[in-house]
Write an enzyme that holds these catalytic residues in place. Structure first.
Site, PDB file in Angstrom:
ATOM      1  N   HIS A 142      -3.605  -2.342   1.411  1.00 47.16           N
ATOM      2  CA  HIS A 142      -3.171  -3.101   1.085  1.00 47.16           C
ATOM      3  C   HIS A 142      -3.009  -4.054   1.999  1.00 47.16           C
ATOM      4  CE1 HIS A 142       0.695  -1.003   1.015  1.00 47.16           C
ATOM      5  NE2 HIS A 142       1.008  -2.374   1.532  1.00 47.16           N
ATOM      6  N   HIS A 168      -1.451  -7.791   3.327  1.00 46.78           N
ATOM      7  CA  HIS A 168      -0.240  -9.001   3.220  1.00 46.78           C
ATOM      8  C   HIS A 168      -1.173 -10.065   4.062  1.00 46.78           C
ATOM      9  CE1 HIS A 168       3.037  -6.161   2.596  1.00 46.78           C
ATOM     10  NE2 HIS A 168       2.110  -5.199   2.831  1.00 46.78           N
TER      11      HIS A 168
END
Length: 170
Positions: free
Chosen positions: A156, A158
């Site tokens: 992922h 950010h």
């Protein structure tokens, strides 16, 4: 005037010098750090990262993708999903994930077959940053592994913005 006794002009000079020194010192010495609630949780994140076992098992992100867990989605296409972080570390903190993990639990697991999705995630970060009016800048972070403070093993990105970032980041 007695020898060794300060005259009024030297006393005034000393007081002015002391005031100047106090003013200069206030600009040089670091101000006390006050932790915001989101900053105070960084030790929790570190503990979570160190206690999580890296694996290819389903994660909370898989449940967000399947809509089993509600999230505040800000962008979605056939390949990626972007949603607001529930523990934001900046005024804007968005998580961008691939919808299909394909073994991409962490960046260090990336293979040549992942090049397209990795580029797509960064392009989505740019689109979302524009959508969020982060015209003056933003930061992209990808945590990798326990020492990189990764606590969810589904790659992922950010996207952080809305405030001045500091350097070094970690």
């Amino acid at each position: 005037m007695q020898s060794g006794a300060p005259d009024s002009s030297s006393t005034n000079t000393n007081k002015i010098g002391e005031r100047r020194l106090a003013i200069l010192s206030s600009h040089i010495q670091p101000s006390p750090i006050t932790l915001s609630p989101s900053m105070a949780t960084s030790s929790d994140e570190k503990a979570a990262a160190l206690s999580t076992t890296p694996s290819d098992s389903p994660t909370i992100f898989d449940k967000i993708i399947s809509k089993e867990i509600p999230s505040n989605i800000v962008y979605e296409d056939e390949k990626a999903l972007a949603f607001r972080d529930i523990s934001p570390q900046a005024p804007t903190h968005i998580i961008i994930i691939p919808k299909v993990k394909d073994g991409l639990t962490r960046l260090s697991n990336a293979e040549e077959r992942h090049v397209e999705i990795l580029g797509h995630l960064l392009y989505i970060a740019k689109l979302v940053a524009k959508q969020e009016s982060l015209d003056n800048g933003f930061r992209i972070v990808i945590n990798d592994g326990p020492l990189g403070c990764q606590s969810v093993y589904h790659l992922h990105v950010h996207l952080l913005g809305g405030r001045q970032m500091n350097w070094p980041p970690g």
